[in-house]
Design a protein around this motif. Sequence first.
Motif, PDB file in Angstrom:
ATOM      1  N   SER A 229      45.564  26.433  37.774  1.00 19.29           N
ATOM      2  CA  SER A 229      45.078  27.687  36.755  1.00 19.29           C
ATOM      3  C   SER A 229      42.988  27.226  37.377  1.00 19.29           C
ATOM      4  CB  SER A 229      45.086  27.189  35.100  1.00 19.29           C
ATOM      5  OG  SER A 229      44.827  26.531  35.127  1.00 19.29           O
TER       6      SER A 229
ATOM      7  N   VAL B  98      51.443  24.358  39.965  1.00 19.63           N
ATOM      8  CA  VAL B  98      50.822  24.966  38.905  1.00 19.63           C
ATOM      9  C   VAL B  98      49.145  25.097  38.671  1.00 19.63           C
ATOM     10  CG1 VAL B  98      50.396  26.550  36.318  1.00 19.63           C
ATOM     11  CG2 VAL B  98      52.451  25.692  37.959  1.00 19.63           C
TER      12      VAL B  98
ATOM     13  N   LEU C 172      47.846  33.083  40.694  1.00 23.63           N
ATOM     14  CA  LEU C 172      48.469  32.101  40.235  1.00 23.63           C
ATOM     15  C   LEU C 172      48.207  31.082  41.415  1.00 23.63           C
ATOM     16  CD1 LEU C 172      51.521  33.033  38.730  1.00 23.63           C
ATOM     17  CD2 LEU C 172      50.983  31.376  38.284  1.00 23.63           C
TER      18      LEU C 172
ATOM     19  N   VAL D 239      46.395  31.839  37.604  1.00 18.36           N
ATOM     20  CA  VAL D 239      47.328  30.409  38.164  1.00 18.36           C
ATOM     21  C   VAL D 239      47.691  30.733  39.150  1.00 18.36           C
ATOM     22  CG1 VAL D 239      49.073  29.443  37.103  1.00 18.36           C
ATOM     23  CG2 VAL D 239      47.409  30.785  35.487  1.00 18.36           C
TER      24      VAL D 239
ATOM     25  N   VAL E 255      54.109  30.163  31.881  1.00 13.97           N
ATOM     26  CA  VAL E 255      52.383  30.367  33.049  1.00 13.97           C
ATOM     27  C   VAL E 255      51.267  31.181  32.076  1.00 13.97           C
ATOM     28  CG1 VAL E 255      53.993  29.787  35.291  1.00 13.97           C
ATOM     29  CG2 VAL E 255      52.794  32.303  34.377  1.00 13.97           C
TER      30      VAL E 255
ATOM     31  N   LEU F 225      50.452  29.103  41.939  1.00 16.35           N
ATOM     32  CA  LEU F 225      51.801  28.590  41.843  1.00 16.35           C
ATOM     33  C   LEU F 225      52.526  28.309  43.290  1.00 16.35           C
ATOM     34  CD1 LEU F 225      53.001  31.288  39.194  1.00 16.35           C
ATOM     35  CD2 LEU F 225      52.699  29.181  38.364  1.00 16.35           C
TER      36      LEU F 225
END
Length: 429
Positions: A100, A98, A20, A84, A56, A86
């Motif tokens: 990606s 978030v 993430l 991903v 997620v 975060l």
Amino acid sequence: MERKIVLSSFLPVLAVAGLLWFNSGHNDTVNVTPDADNAGLKLPQGFGALRAAENVGRARHIAVTPEGDVYAKLNRPKDGGGIVWLHDANNDGKLEDVKSFGNYGGTGMYIKNGYLYASSDEEVFRYKLDQKHQVVDPSSPEKIITGLINRRQHESKSVVLDNNGNIYVNVGAYSNSCQEKDRTPGSMGRKGCPILDSAGGIWQFKADKPNQTYKDGVRYATGLRNVVGLDWNQQNDQLYVMQHGRDQLHDLFPKYYTVQESSIYPAECMYALKKGDNAGWPYIYYNQDLHKKMLAPEYGGDGKKEGPSGIIDPAAAFPGHLAPNGLLFYTGDQFPARYKNGAFIAFHGSWNRAPEPQAGFFVVFQPFKDGKPFGKYEIFADNFAGSPEKTASGRVDHKPCGLAQGPDGSLYVSDDLKGTIYRIIYNKK
């Protein structure tokens, strides 16, 4: 219960499965408060948990940067991204930002020496990180390994790095027990098990050499049916792995095994590996009650005969069919001292323990002493399933998969069913 945590960018990174990524600075002080229901988890006294992120995607292995950002590798891409990132934008412990990237699914995730490593089911990539441990160019990873076998069974490729520039990759066996006809009652094992030539083991490659294939790597250890959870034990400077044991002893050879025996055997095993080790699959399985390596029925076993010599013993053995998908050696200082250098293991949960109830769906702690497992494991985080009834049926709310340690010593757990990222903290007050 509120905890004030100081994050230092100079603390080491410890990574485990998943990915993430987010892209802003991180303040030095973060106030972390567990959810009122401890994220639905049952934990030892003094511990709390929060849902750091939800929905997620099917998060497999995860890694946390020194700044506290989380990278999670998704089993399947979500919204075009299989990795991903975060980030906690307002310092409340929740990962609101978030982003990606990476248009491929997979399992493996690790951070080491300024790079983020991620795997698909056939390849391993790495991404250069900047000084804030953010990916420099998400669209142009460097392909490190390619051409790994994927036969749609035990296909996930977990990865870990040592301290000498090597990367280790699990290549799971595309078979239950190397039968002539896979999962067919009475079918005997294939002589010499040709699967082991390219699967059923751990391969070692260089961590910085592009476009490596099998011919560039070394079969580091063999006889491992499938490894999803693995970690490098810094105390021992050694590779440790968790093997998924074989299935269907009774279904395939009912004259030797009862339904009950098939539901609890064989063990899920932890192995401490050195180069050249053979853990014995498909020729043996480990009986955790007899503490013996038993000859597999496909190769002449009858539930009583022991296996051949030259096969290593497990470092620890756990109940059968629990599916260990995450392994982490805890090196932090936040948790009580007894946890230091011990192992956390995420058990994804069973599907084939009937007539016994299904089991797993929890994180256990295996104590270590002097670099070796010491004493019985204990359930550390439970109720990912949602209730005992959901656990018993196997129709659960969440499935723990990946583990990672935060820079403050928090323990992060991924869920590859509904995409929750859990954070477990200890209240020292």
